[in-house]
Write a protein that holds these residues in place. Structure first.
Motif, PDB file in Angstrom:
ATOM      1  N   GLN A  21       5.842  15.112 -40.591  1.00  0.00           N
ATOM      2  CA  GLN A  21       6.655  16.323 -40.735  1.00  0.00           C
ATOM      3  C   GLN A  21       5.798  17.459 -41.298  1.00  0.00           C
ATOM      4  OE1 GLN A  21       9.784  14.238 -43.023  1.00  0.00           O
ATOM      5  NE2 GLN A  21      11.206  15.551 -41.899  1.00  0.00           N
ATOM      6  N   ASN A  22       4.995  17.151 -42.307  1.00  0.00           N
ATOM      7  CA  ASN A  22       4.145  18.176 -42.924  1.00  0.00           C
ATOM      8  C   ASN A  22       3.085  18.683 -41.955  1.00  0.00           C
ATOM      9  OD1 ASN A  22       5.550  18.031 -45.335  1.00  0.00           O
ATOM     10  ND2 ASN A  22       4.177  16.504 -46.203  1.00  0.00           N
ATOM     11  N   ILE A  23       2.495  17.775 -41.179  1.00  0.00           N
ATOM     12  CA  ILE A  23       1.494  18.194 -40.189  1.00  0.00           C
ATOM     13  C   ILE A  23       2.126  19.123 -39.167  1.00  0.00           C
ATOM     14  CG2 ILE A  23       0.105  17.384 -38.227  1.00  0.00           C
ATOM     15  CD1 ILE A  23      -0.503  14.866 -39.983  1.00  0.00           C
ATOM     16  N   PHE A  24       3.227  18.679 -38.578  1.00  0.00           N
ATOM     17  CA  PHE A  24       3.895  19.516 -37.578  1.00  0.00           C
ATOM     18  C   PHE A  24       4.282  20.866 -38.179  1.00  0.00           C
ATOM     19  CE2 PHE A  24       5.533  15.698 -34.920  1.00  0.00           C
ATOM     20  CZ  PHE A  24       4.536  15.861 -33.979  1.00  0.00           C
ATOM     21  N   SER A  25       4.900  20.852 -39.346  1.00  0.00           N
ATOM     22  CA  SER A  25       5.386  22.096 -39.940  1.00  0.00           C
ATOM     23  C   SER A  25       4.249  23.059 -40.281  1.00  0.00           C
ATOM     24  CB  SER A  25       6.208  21.780 -41.190  1.00  0.00           C
ATOM     25  OG  SER A  25       6.773  22.957 -41.696  1.00  0.00           O
ATOM     26  N   SER A  26       3.182  22.551 -40.894  1.00  0.00           N
ATOM     27  CA  SER A  26       2.076  23.436 -41.280  1.00  0.00           C
ATOM     28  C   SER A  26       1.347  23.994 -40.060  1.00  0.00           C
ATOM     29  CB  SER A  26       1.104  22.721 -42.215  1.00  0.00           C
ATOM     30  OG  SER A  26       0.441  21.666 -41.552  1.00  0.00           O
ATOM     31  N   ARG A  27       1.242  23.198 -38.998  1.00  0.00           N
ATOM     32  CA  ARG A  27       0.579  23.703 -37.789  1.00  0.00           C
ATOM     33  C   ARG A  27       1.492  24.665 -37.025  1.00  0.00           C
ATOM     34  NH1 ARG A  27      -1.427  20.120 -40.862  1.00  0.00           N
ATOM     35  NH2 ARG A  27      -3.394  19.163 -40.305  1.00  0.00           N
ATOM     36  N   ASP A  80       7.665  21.435 -28.320  1.00  0.00           N
ATOM     37  CA  ASP A  80       8.299  20.249 -27.721  1.00  0.00           C
ATOM     38  C   ASP A  80       8.004  18.975 -28.504  1.00  0.00           C
ATOM     39  OD1 ASP A  80       9.810  21.110 -25.547  1.00  0.00           O
ATOM     40  OD2 ASP A  80       8.150  20.923 -24.119  1.00  0.00           O
ATOM     41  N   GLN A  81       6.788  18.832 -29.006  1.00  0.00           N
ATOM     42  CA  GLN A  81       6.392  17.574 -29.636  1.00  0.00           C
ATOM     43  C   GLN A  81       7.208  17.311 -30.909  1.00  0.00           C
ATOM     44  OE1 GLN A  81       4.635  16.067 -27.267  1.00  0.00           O
ATOM     45  NE2 GLN A  81       4.631  18.107 -26.360  1.00  0.00           N
ATOM     46  N   PRO A  82       7.235  18.220 -31.897  1.00  0.00           N
ATOM     47  CA  PRO A  82       8.066  17.954 -33.081  1.00  0.00           C
ATOM     48  C   PRO A  82       9.566  17.969 -32.751  1.00  0.00           C
ATOM     49  CG  PRO A  82       6.983  20.088 -33.266  1.00  0.00           C
ATOM     50  CD  PRO A  82       6.424  19.423 -32.058  1.00  0.00           C
TER      51      PRO A  82
END
Length: 173
Positions: free
Chosen positions: A10-16, A59-61
């Motif tokens: 979640q953190n990776i997706f959100s920060s990117r 789309d991915q997250p």
């Protein structure tokens, strides 16, 4: 894969996605008079345009969250018509991503991905995340970044790796 890995994802997706939002801010400033043209730019004729790269990054997250909720995955509309629409899509994806609340049991399930033309993949939850979602996420994020660079946007590695900025320390005293 445990809850800790999900939180990290979640953190990776959100920060990117924050990085992608930053890139859109640069695009709005740098291409103020020609944003529509930027949304249609491509690296190569057989690749999808900038606007679609934004949608495919989300789309991915988005699909990961739907899968975690036990819902059918569904790709987002790839036809991004404005930077405002792109920003709204990123924000909605981040809100959806923040809503994940799953158990470890979900992560051991098999995920079937329909590839079209009668082809499909069946992946474990871990493989779905590590071998499909993350590589696709970074592919489309990087392609969006590359299109902006190719178009002349004043961005660099610092813009792409903004998530590390809070960790930077100075050795100068």
């Amino acid at each position: 894969m445990d809850k800790q890995k999900i939180t990290a994802l979640q953190n990776i997706f959100s920060s990117r996605l924050d990085t992608l939002s930053h890139l859109l801010e640069v695009a709005e400033t740098h291409f103020a008079n020609d944003v529509e043209s930027l949304l249609q730019r491509r690296i190569a004729p057989d690749m999808l345009p900038f606007g679609t790269q934004i949608a495919f990054t989300c789309d991915q997250p988005h699909n990961f969250t739907l899968w975690c909720r036990g819902q059918s995955t569904k790709n987002l509309n790839p036809n991004i018509a404005s930077l405002t629409e792109a920003r709204n899509l990123i924000s909605a994806t981040q809100d959806l991503l923040a809503s994940i609340n799953i158990t470890d049991a979900k992560l051991s399930e098999t995920k079937r991905l329909e590839l079209g033309q009668g082809l499909y993949l069946e992946l474990s939850g871990l493989s779905y995340v590590d071998d499909f979602l993350i590589p696709n996420f970074y592919f489309h994020l990087t392609t969006a970044y590359d299109i902006m660079r190719m178009a002349g946007a004043p961005i660099g590695k610092r813009d792409f790796m903004r998530h590390l900025a809070p960790l930077a320390e100075s050795s100068i005293r």
